[in-house]
Design a protein around this motif. Structure first.
Motif, short mmCIF file in Angstrom:
data_model
loop_
_atom_site.label_atom_id
_atom_site.label_comp_id
_atom_site.label_asym_id
_atom_site.label_seq_id
_atom_site.Cartn_x
_atom_site.Cartn_y
_atom_site.Cartn_z
N ILE A 76 0.85 -1.19 0.00
CA ILE A 76 0.00 0.00 0.00
C ILE A 76 0.88 1.25 0.00
O ILE A 76 1.97 1.25 0.58
CB ILE A 76 -0.95 0.00 1.22
N ALA A 77 0.43 2.30 -0.68
CA ALA A 77 1.12 3.59 -0.69
C ALA A 77 0.40 4.54 0.27
O ALA A 77 -0.81 4.43 0.46
CB ALA A 77 1.14 4.18 -2.10
N ILE A 78 1.13 5.46 0.87
CA ILE A 78 0.59 6.32 1.92
C ILE A 78 0.85 7.79 1.58
O ILE A 78 1.99 8.19 1.34
CB ILE A 78 1.23 5.98 3.28
N LYS A 79 -0.21 8.57 1.55
CA LYS A 79 -0.06 10.00 1.28
C LYS A 79 0.84 10.65 2.33
O LYS A 79 0.73 10.37 3.52
CB LYS A 79 -1.44 10.67 1.27
N ASP A 80 1.69 11.56 1.89
CA ASP A 80 2.71 12.12 2.77
C ASP A 80 2.16 13.09 3.81
O ASP A 80 2.91 13.70 4.55
CB ASP A 80 3.81 12.79 1.95
N VAL A 81 0.84 13.23 3.88
CA VAL A 81 0.22 14.04 4.94
C VAL A 81 0.12 13.25 6.24
O VAL A 81 -0.14 13.83 7.30
CB VAL A 81 -1.18 14.52 4.48
N LEU A 82 0.36 11.93 6.17
CA LEU A 82 0.23 11.05 7.34
C LEU A 82 1.59 10.77 7.95
O LEU A 82 2.54 10.45 7.24
CB LEU A 82 -0.46 9.74 6.94
N SER A 158 -1.10 9.64 -4.65
CA SER A 158 -1.74 8.36 -4.32
C SER A 158 -2.55 7.84 -5.50
O SER A 158 -2.49 6.66 -5.86
CB SER A 158 -2.63 8.51 -3.09
N ALA A 159 -3.34 8.72 -6.12
CA ALA A 159 -4.17 8.31 -7.25
C ALA A 159 -3.32 7.89 -8.44
O ALA A 159 -3.60 6.88 -9.10
CB ALA A 159 -5.12 9.44 -7.65
N ALA A 160 -2.25 8.65 -8.73
CA ALA A 160 -1.38 8.32 -9.85
C ALA A 160 -0.66 7.00 -9.61
O ALA A 160 -0.48 6.19 -10.52
CB ALA A 160 -0.37 9.44 -10.08
N ALA A 161 -0.22 6.77 -8.37
CA ALA A 161 0.48 5.52 -8.05
C ALA A 161 -0.41 4.31 -8.28
O ALA A 161 0.02 3.29 -8.83
CB ALA A 161 0.96 5.55 -6.60
N GLU A 166 1.71 1.17 -9.64
CA GLU A 166 2.82 1.21 -8.70
C GLU A 166 2.40 0.69 -7.32
O GLU A 166 3.25 0.30 -6.51
CB GLU A 166 3.34 2.64 -8.55
N ALA A 167 1.10 0.69 -7.07
CA ALA A 167 0.54 0.17 -5.82
C ALA A 167 -0.89 -0.26 -6.10
O ALA A 167 -1.60 0.41 -6.86
CB ALA A 167 0.57 1.23 -4.73
N PRO A 168 -1.36 -1.35 -5.49
CA PRO A 168 -2.75 -1.74 -5.71
C PRO A 168 -3.74 -0.87 -4.97
O PRO A 168 -4.87 -0.67 -5.41
CB PRO A 168 -2.79 -3.19 -5.19
N ILE A 169 -3.31 -0.32 -3.83
CA ILE A 169 -4.16 0.52 -3.00
C ILE A 169 -3.31 1.61 -2.37
O ILE A 169 -2.08 1.52 -2.32
CB ILE A 169 -4.87 -0.28 -1.89
N ALA A 170 -3.98 2.66 -1.87
CA ALA A 170 -3.26 3.76 -1.23
C ALA A 170 -4.16 4.44 -0.22
O ALA A 170 -5.39 4.22 -0.21
CB ALA A 170 -2.79 4.77 -2.28
#
Length: 396
Positions: A76-82, A158-161, A166-170
């Protein structure tokens, strides 16, 4: 690699459970994909160098016969706001460049507890202020479908990834569309959960009365599976709702089998059928209404006359709350510090905020400070809050 990265999270979880694919293999495939396409997309600000080790641990636990969460081992990818312990958390700003938090956001901690593998942190408009991911201090993110177009924002990374495999979920965050709008322009699924349904502890605040954390995926089921992991009450978040949530994934699976919506009532807001909405969008909306009716749903038109003031109110409430929230970045406690010998604290603070904040953030801070200032508070911020109350009454 192509077959693994094209799988949805639900499909990948089945292959992991049957041990047809290992988490290490799946994680490696996504890391290789990131390396292959990041030069043109710029969806990630940081790639987790401990992802493969974490994946290997999940494989070992599964091999030992341990009962794991359905999504255990899924990347999973994580938005850098977290905030993420051990990984930088910049919120797309020079103000926090290089900052590594000492703790995880609650949603990140829940992902880890469930055994998901963090691939890294995704790009975003600085402090989530923007709708295009062009306002990141670390360069814009491109839309994988057409590199000359934007991926939306603020959570375009996140959406582009997810769109670029690049990731199944984010994970993303949504204040005024920052999950949903990028999903719309990248062909992905984005959900802004019910306010208070998902903890915001560890989410770097933009506008506290509006911010929410939610899933980004390529399928509705995947979004529901992620929500089931991150949702629920958190005592660390004063706005978190103390209630039990039914399984979103169970509802998504039931719907996939052909939902019967007989007896369910849907309201269509007549004021939204107006000039300024593209014909293509209106056509797709009408298609969705037709699907609801075909499934037995009752569709009725409702009036929400105050909706036309919503955007104006939003653009006063958000900057006002952002001005207050971003006051904490004062160069004294943490973050960027620009100073010269002999300067006062006020001079250091001014120099640091001038260097650390980008133009869009400065614009919104100035607007928000003005809206909250003596003599203007009632005319601007106070009036916007009254409009919000009218909108709430329309919804009720």
């Amino acid at each position: 690699m192509t077959s693994i990265i094209s799988l949805s999270a639900a499909e990948l979880s089945e292959k992991l459970a049957s041990r047809e694919v290992s988490s290490e293999e799946a994680t490696k495939a996504h890391l290789e994909r990131i390396e292959a396409v990041e030069g043109s997309i710029n969806a990630f600000l940081h790639v987790n160098d401990e992802a493969l080790a974490a994946a290997k641990q999940i494989d070992e636990r599964r091999a030992a016969g341990e009962q794991l969460h359905e999504l255990a081992g899924v990347p999973i990818a994580i938005k850098d706001v977290l905030t993420t312990k051990g990984m930088p958390s910049t919120s797309g700003s020079r103000m926090l460049e290089g900052w590594v938090p000492p703790y995880d956001a609650t949603v990140v901690a829940r992902l880890k507890q469930a055994g998901l593998i963090a691939l890294g942190k995704t790009n975003m408009d600085e402090f989530a202020m923007g709708s295009s991911t062009e306002h990141s201090a670390f360069g814009p993110t491109k839309n994988p479908w057409d590199l000359d177009r934007i991926p939306g924002g603020s959570g375009g990374g996140s959406a582009a990834a997810v769109a670029a495999l690049e990731a199944p979920i984010a994970l993303g965050s949504d204040t005024g569309g920052s999950i949903r709008q990028p999903a719309a322009v990248t062909g992905t699924v984005g959900v802004k959960p019910t306010y208070g349904g998902v903890s915001r502890y560890g989410s770097i605040a933009l506008a506290s009365s509006l911010d929410q954390v939610g899933p980004v995926s390529r399928t509705v089921l995947d979004a529901a599976l992620v929500h089931d992991v991150i949702g629920g009450h958190d005592p660390h978040d004063a706005t978190s709702l103390e209630r039990e949530w039914p399984s979103f994934a169970a509802a998504a699976r039931e719907g996939a089998d052909g939902a019967d919506l007989t007896g369910v009532r849907f309201g269509v807001v007549k004021e939204l059928d107006a000039d300024g909405i593209s014909a293509d969008v209106q056509a797709r909306f009408k298609d969705a209404v037709a699907v609801i009716e075909a499934a037995g749903g009752e569709v009725t038109q409702i009036s929400a006359p105050s909706f036309k003031y919503a955007v104006a109110a939003y653009y006063l409430i958000l900057p006002a709350e952002a001005s207050s929230n971003l006051a904490r970045f004062d160069s004294v406690r943490y973050g960027l510090r620009v100073e010269e010998p002999g300067q006062t604290v006020e001079q250091v603070m001014a120099a640091s905020r001038e260097a650390g904040f980008g133009p869009e953030v400065k614009r919104r801070i100035i607007l928000g400070t003005y809206a909250l200032s003596a003599g203007y508070y009632d005319a601007y911020y106070g009036s916007a809050q009254k409009v919000r109350t009218l909108i709430q009454r329309d919804l009720e």
